[in-house]
Write a protein that holds these residues in place. Structure first.
Motif, mmCIF file in Angstrom:
data_model
loop_
_atom_site.group_PDB
_atom_site.id
_atom_site.type_symbol
_atom_site.label_atom_id
_atom_site.label_comp_id
_atom_site.label_asym_id
_atom_site.label_seq_id
_atom_site.Cartn_x
_atom_site.Cartn_y
_atom_site.Cartn_z
ATOM 1 N N ILE A 1 0.848 -1.207 0.000
ATOM 2 C CA ILE A 1 0.000 0.000 0.000
ATOM 3 C C ILE A 1 0.884 1.257 0.000
ATOM 4 C CG2 ILE A 1 -1.876 1.235 1.170
ATOM 5 C CD1 ILE A 1 -2.663 -1.405 2.507
ATOM 6 N N GLN A 2 1.954 1.206 0.783
ATOM 7 C CA GLN A 2 2.873 2.357 0.800
ATOM 8 C C GLN A 2 3.422 2.654 -0.597
ATOM 9 O OE1 GLN A 2 5.588 0.925 3.981
ATOM 10 N NE2 GLN A 2 5.480 3.025 4.747
ATOM 11 N N LYS A 3 3.803 1.583 -1.279
ATOM 12 C CA LYS A 3 4.378 1.779 -2.625
ATOM 13 C C LYS A 3 3.327 2.354 -3.573
ATOM 14 C CE LYS A 3 8.182 -1.329 -2.254
ATOM 15 N NZ LYS A 3 8.736 -2.652 -2.307
ATOM 16 N N ASN A 4 2.114 1.800 -3.516
ATOM 17 C CA ASN A 4 1.036 2.353 -4.354
ATOM 18 C C ASN A 4 0.862 3.837 -4.078
ATOM 19 O OD1 ASN A 4 0.476 -0.209 -5.285
ATOM 20 N ND2 ASN A 4 -1.312 -0.518 -3.959
ATOM 21 N N ALA A 5 0.829 4.169 -2.785
ATOM 22 C CA ALA A 5 0.573 5.560 -2.378
ATOM 23 C C ALA A 5 1.651 6.469 -2.954
ATOM 24 C CB ALA A 5 0.545 5.660 -0.854
ATOM 25 N N MET A 6 2.905 6.025 -2.811
ATOM 26 C CA MET A 6 4.010 6.893 -3.228
ATOM 27 C C MET A 6 4.079 7.063 -4.737
ATOM 28 S SD MET A 6 6.905 5.796 -0.470
ATOM 29 C CE MET A 6 8.076 7.057 -0.935
ATOM 30 N N LYS A 7 3.453 6.148 -5.459
ATOM 31 C CA LYS A 7 3.471 6.267 -6.922
ATOM 32 C C LYS A 7 2.335 7.151 -7.450
ATOM 33 C CE LYS A 7 4.922 1.652 -7.382
ATOM 34 N NZ LYS A 7 4.670 0.369 -8.008
#
Ligand code: ADP
Length: 487
Positions: A460-466
């Motif tokens: 989820i963190q990676k999705n958010a940062m993208k």
């Protein structure tokens, strides 16, 4: 030839800020430049703003602007974009905040201070400023919030000069602030009697400045599509829902962007460790630094953060009630904010009950807010209403997952980690409905559980940062709107 737009605002970073309006007004010139728009920003000459134009020459003078002498100084916003400062010492040369004195009381002459801003803007749009014998006109005026809203009323009822009418856009950053004054000020506004109607500036027997802007502007925008829908209802429209509904398709929502030059974890000098979505493990140094800064224990559970005005709108009155629950489920909280004295007291009491678990910093601290986003696991945004909201966007960019109430811009920018989104691999945060003890306690529990599923959380963190919540698409949306009005 670029489209020449005058942006009329009472705040703009980096010169004066009390809230998100300043971030948006400060970012718009750069957001619009790639789309063939040259935006000039008009600001009142508060002491902090006058600093930047100290040595500037006057480019226009009013012997009497709504009864007070005023002049216009030209400078640059952020060293780059055209800036006009309305220097009217009787109105703006005061200690205190933009709208209130040092004791927090609204200035009694706010109607004159901001009607003058609108009058000046309408004059400028119509070509009052003359350079080498040629009037400098603007193609379009963009007014922000009640403080600039009278611009649209002057353009409609008392324009400067005889040339064609200049179209206007009115943006609502927060419907809760409406600029409502007594009828006795109307004769001093320099408007014709016909303006004192339901279609003009009159509102429930008084002068409604935001209302005037909404009635008179050619287009009305607010800062998210969901808020644009919500303000058609009484709960969110705060009395103006009828007018908003009547304006129909003239009302639309364009999301705010964030300034990615300032809010980028890979280049953020205020962080102990910079990082990107490939190097999430580097966040731990920021988390340790943040724990130390707030006197919090290291622990296995998530570190929640909140950066907010401490007000009812932001749901900050409910937060103190859930602190025991939050600590009980292994969470910790670092909060930065100021506002309502009672909320401040309740938060501090909660911190005293849970040393090492709850840390509260009362105040306003831009650099600290960056460190909180770089080191926190999740940012709480339990707003009762939220026109757009910026802190959840910072949370996305920094992988500090937003935990948000499903309203306004919060609903439009965060994808809830529900089973469908988790299966599809597109979740970017957590949403909940209703701002009360039960819903907040439940979402905290849900977040703690999710945090302990390390791989899911990281995804989820990676999705958010993208996510791209820069100004790229919103800048174009404003440019398209201006283009449609010019056509
Ligand atoms: P609003 O304009 O309603 O206060 P937004 O989320 O749109 O809410 O914008 C608030 C802005 O002010 C954000 O940039 C946020 O980081 C900043 N902010 C709010 N409170 C503080 C604080 N105490 N210290 C530093 N920054 C703050």
């Amino acid at each position: 030839m670029p489209l020449k737009v005058l942006s009329v605002t009472s705040e703009a970073v980096p010169l004066v800020k009390t809230g998100g309006l300043a971030d948006v007004a400060g970012a718009l010139p750069a957001a619009l430049a790639p789309h063939g728009v040259e935006m000039t920003t008009l600001l009142p000459g508060y002491p902090s703003v006058m600093q930047t134009v100290k040595r500037a020459r006057a480019v226009h003078v009013w012997d009497s602007l709504l009864g007070t002498p005023a002049r216009l100084l030209a400078g640059k916003l952020d060293g780059t974009y055209p800036l006009l400062v309305l220097d009217a010492p009787a109105l703006y040369a005061r200690e205190g905040a933009p709208y209130s004195d040092t004791a927090g009381r609204d200035w009694g002459d706010n109607w004159r201070r901001f009607a003058a801003l609108g009058r000046a803007a309408a004059d400028l749009a119509g070509g009052a400023m003359v350079k080498r014998g040629k009037p400098q006109r603007f193609d379009l005026v963009h007014a922000h919030d009640w403080q600039a809203a009278m611009t649209a009323a002057y353009l409609r009822f008392a324009p400067f000069g005889a040339e064609g009418r200049v179209p206007s856009v009115m943006t609502i950053h927060n419907m809760a602030f409406q600029g409502w004054f007594g009828a006795e000020v109307f004769p001093q506004l320099g408007l014709p009697g016909e303006a004192w109607t339901m279609d003009g500036v009159e509102y429930h027997g008084g002068l409604g400045m935001l209302k005037a802007g909404l009635a008179c502007a050619d287009a009305v925008t607010t800062v998210s599509p969901t808020y644009a829908r919500e303000i058609r209802s009484a709960t969110f429209g705060m009395g103006l829902e009828g007018l908003i509904t009547a304006r129909g398709n003239a009302v639309s929502g364009i999301l705010n962007g964030i300034d990615t030059a300032l809010w980028n974890p890979a280049k953020d000098a205020s962080l102990a460790a910079s990082y990107n979505h490939h190097r999430l493990e580097k966040r731990i140094a920021n988390k340790r630094a943040l724990e130390a800064e707030f006197g919090l224990d290291e622990a296995a559970g998530p570190l929640f953060v909140a950066v907010s005005r401490l007000t009812w709108q932001k749901g900050m009155d409910v937060l103190p009630e859930v602190l025991d629950h939050l600590a009980g489920i292994g969470g910790r909280l670092a909060l930065l904010g100021s506002g309502d004295a009672q909320i401040e007291q309740e938060l501090l009491k909660g911190a005293a009950r849970h040393p090492g678990r709850i840390g509260i910093r009362i105040g306003y601290d831009e650099a600290l807010s960056h460190r909180m986003l770089g080191g926190g696991d999740a940012i709480l945004v339990p707003s009762r209403f939220e026109p757009c909201g910026l802190t959840q966007l910072y949370g996305l960019a920094y992988g500090c997952l937003p935990v948000v109430a499903r309203t306004g811009g919060l609903a439009d920018t965060v994808i809830d980690a529900n089973p469908a989104a988790l299966t599809a691999g597109c979740a970017t945060g957590i949403q909940f409905d209703g701002v009360n003890y039960d819903s907040l306690a439940a979402v905290l529990t849900r977040t703690v559980d999710l945090f302990h599923q390390g791989e899911v959380w990281e995804r989820i963190q990676k999705n958010a940062m993208k996510c791209d919540f820069s100004w790229t698409s919103s800048g174009k949306a404003y440019a398209d709107l201006y283009g449609a009005l010019m056509a």
